[in-house]
Design an enzyme around this catalytic site. Sequence first.
Site, mmCIF file in Angstrom:
data_model
loop_
_atom_site.group_PDB
_atom_site.id
_atom_site.type_symbol
_atom_site.label_atom_id
_atom_site.label_comp_id
_atom_site.label_asym_id
_atom_site.label_seq_id
_atom_site.Cartn_x
_atom_site.Cartn_y
_atom_site.Cartn_z
ATOM 1 N N ASN A 132 0.851 -1.319 0.021
ATOM 2 C CA ASN A 132 0.194 0.026 0.075
ATOM 3 C C ASN A 132 0.935 1.204 -0.030
ATOM 4 O OD1 ASN A 132 -1.944 1.900 0.447
ATOM 5 N ND2 ASN A 132 -2.568 1.400 2.461
ATOM 6 N N CYS A 133 0.712 2.054 -0.809
ATOM 7 C CA CYS A 133 1.365 3.243 -1.194
ATOM 8 C C CYS A 133 0.600 4.583 -0.698
ATOM 9 C CB CYS A 133 1.972 3.657 -2.226
ATOM 10 S SG CYS A 133 2.526 1.817 -3.292
ATOM 11 N N VAL A 134 -0.806 4.572 -0.491
ATOM 12 C CA VAL A 134 -1.815 5.588 -0.396
ATOM 13 C C VAL A 134 -2.188 5.945 1.017
ATOM 14 C CG1 VAL A 134 -3.285 6.783 -1.489
ATOM 15 C CG2 VAL A 134 -2.247 5.120 -2.655
#
Lengths: 124, 346, 426
Positions: free
Chosen positions: C241-243
Amino acid sequence: MIILTNNPDVETKLKDQNILRIDGTYRDVLVKARDLVHQGHRLLTHPLMGSLKPNETPYRTIAVSSEQGALDTDSLMLIENAIGTFDKFAQVTRPDRGVNTPERMLADFRMIDLSLITSALEGF
Amino acid sequence: MIKVVHYINQFYAGKGGEEMANIPPEKVKGFVGPGMAFNAAFGGEAEIVATVFCGDSYFNENKEAIDTVIDMIAEEKPDIVICGPAFNAGRYGVACGTVASEVKARLGIPTLTGMYDENPGVDMFKSKTIIMKTKDSAAGMRKAVAAMAPVALRMAKGEELGSAAAEGYFPTGIRKDLFEEKRGSERAVDMLLKKLAGEPFETEYPMPQFDRVQPNPAVADLAHAKVALVTSGGIVPKGNPDHIESSSASHYGKYDIDGVTVLTDKTYETAHGGYDPVYANADPNRVLPVDVMREFEKEGRIGELSHYYYATVGNGTAVASAKKFADTFSKELIADGVQAVILTST
Amino acid sequence: MKLELGIIKITDIQFAAESKVEGSTLYVNKDELKALILEDETLASCELDIARPGESVRITPVKDVIEPRVKVSGEGGVFPGWMAKVKTVGSGRTNVLKGAAVVTTGKIVGFQEGIIDMCGEGAKYTPFSQLNNLVVCVEPVEGTLQHAYEKAVRIAGLKAATYLGKLAKDIEAGEIRTYETPSVSEGIKLYPDLPRVGYVLMLQSQGLLHDTYVYGVDAKQSLTTMIYPTETMDGAIISGNCVSACDKNTTYHHLNNPVIEDLYARHGKDLNFVGVIITNENVYLADKERSSDWSAKLCEFLGLDGAIISQEGFGNPDTDLIMNCKKIEAKGVKTVIITDEYAGQDGASQSLADADVAANACVTGGNANTVIHLPKLDKVIGHIEYVDKIAGGWSGSLQEDGSIIAELQVITGATNEMGFNKFSAR
């Protein structure tokens, strides 16, 4: 299924689907979805999908059922809450987000929106 | 020395009970009634320089009362204004809440009042002023003063208050940041163990209140049913005889429409201050559909239209107040033999 | 299932000719690790840097934070499905380089956020300011698509953490922490009078840049299922997950899941910690129905008295959280939920996108809209050009003196929804 979108990439890539193109904002897509819910369509995907905040990405895609039935209260609650959340975030404007987003970033927003809806609809 | 102005009602000012509830605002130097206890509790750090009082009925029925009260308070240039406490007295609570929130909004002076949980003033004003939790009657005065006085001193000095739970005021709905002693996961385990043991626990984020009412089954025989109209759209006889407020209504009206076949701009209007009244005033049936109901009555689609309709203004009106109104007039509706009600809003 | 964690305290990282752990210092051979990471043909370059607590350093945009661990004994290896075979982990002994972390950065998309400040105001809000961080900054070859780049950064982080972890394989740890979960039937016999408590761990699974993997499987494609708590300590769950920087559960959070630690702390004394139910946060509403039905069903199946539910992300996951809570409560299982809030900069707005009366016991990681002032720091690791974008929390946020006014949501891990921090709101 009807796919409401203001994302041109969704329109191009999912052209086999029943696309309802919205010429407008993220909020316009939410409002159109609400109108369809009022008319008895059901939401199929979450109106706030993705962790991008409504004041960051200008793109939104929502899938609703083609069939119309009695008013689906779950859908109604979801879409009303989503519009409320959108309006809350709209109070904080970001200078390089939303309408003022540079094109390179816009392309990324379109890509994320497209990929989220594509993975949500896998198998349909 | 911190300067305090105290607002109270006719009863606490020693003027009398209900029979004196119609006296207009007055101001006296120094403290009156419960002000003595406050002065003592300030321990020399603050002093009540003036006390403003007003009859509860007068305050709630005269729109200009608040302006007079504000002017009286402004002249004293206080550092803080204390109202009440009002305990469970409804009209007094509304008066205290109105004075406290208006002083804060118009004069930018910190304000503090105190009420019992069920006072309708709590829901109406908790987001607009600090309302300390008190007992339900004046028997709790000593405790209320002991709780309110130190908070008032700190507010007057411009200090930040702690959380609602820690300070003993009603949550304002404004979220405040803080660093807890324990991390979230440990607090979650503690909370769960309390919940499992049936012990009291306090959620860190109270969910917004939803008061869901299951709809009744459909009326089987509408053709013989007595139907009443109830509106929160503010339709009242021309001139608004009951002075229903254009917002935050404190009461409702009951009006006889026996023999009225259609509402006209000559006879009815809206008291609602939350929408453009032009279309409702031009044709009040748009909000309260007496015309259509009479047609239905004639066609035999409903049995009859009740002689009375009930109206209030739903503009910023507290849920607690609305509930109270309905509690009262529902009993009248039942007594009148009404079997169905059409609720219209705006 | 029983796992021992061997705690090896790390108080410093240094680049050196030989990679090794000596005393409490972690020495890293830069070239060797770089070469290992660059075996991935998607990657064109790799930079390594070190950020220590208290230094005037800002790391951004942070993608993931990973704690180096290594399997000393017992089945399988750390990060099964990625760095080891998919053999079931969670038993035997695992050594942990406590106090060290690998932080990955990469400009995968133009709007990525995630700041770790090693000092100043921002450092108060992120737990990672307290760690000695080896920062891995990788660039892809021309023409790499975002999803391929995301995967490459993800793997680079896992590789680096595994490489560092292996340095501690033969070290006798100074402190051993033991975690044990009996089988369901044993648990009933052992603790007949204690309330049976489970943990419902919601995994971000909305799609690209919003994914979580369990033993290499995309959580989006999995039904709600169960794992032993100790499996998470061996890297059974990793973040893709990057957000949403403030409330994303990094791999570090999964390895050090605070709910699991705190339930173990009371296990056998005040409660019987039965196990972990993992469920997802899909976008498709029918998936939400199915997954939350299964969470509730498994709670019932296990005969739980209570459950803690943790969340990841904002908006869409609020709906999953509330559905899980409602359905589990409806089974007669008492719940506490952990979330965070978006209550507006003034704290006056409604905090969650969804709500229900059943959620009457809620722990919050604080208001992500809270405004903070970040000082100008001497050094930025990662992509300085993004600081401006992140600084655009709203108009006027980049100050003339180079400091930044932004919302807390840009700080990695600031409002964690597993309850990792002490920050909260009332």
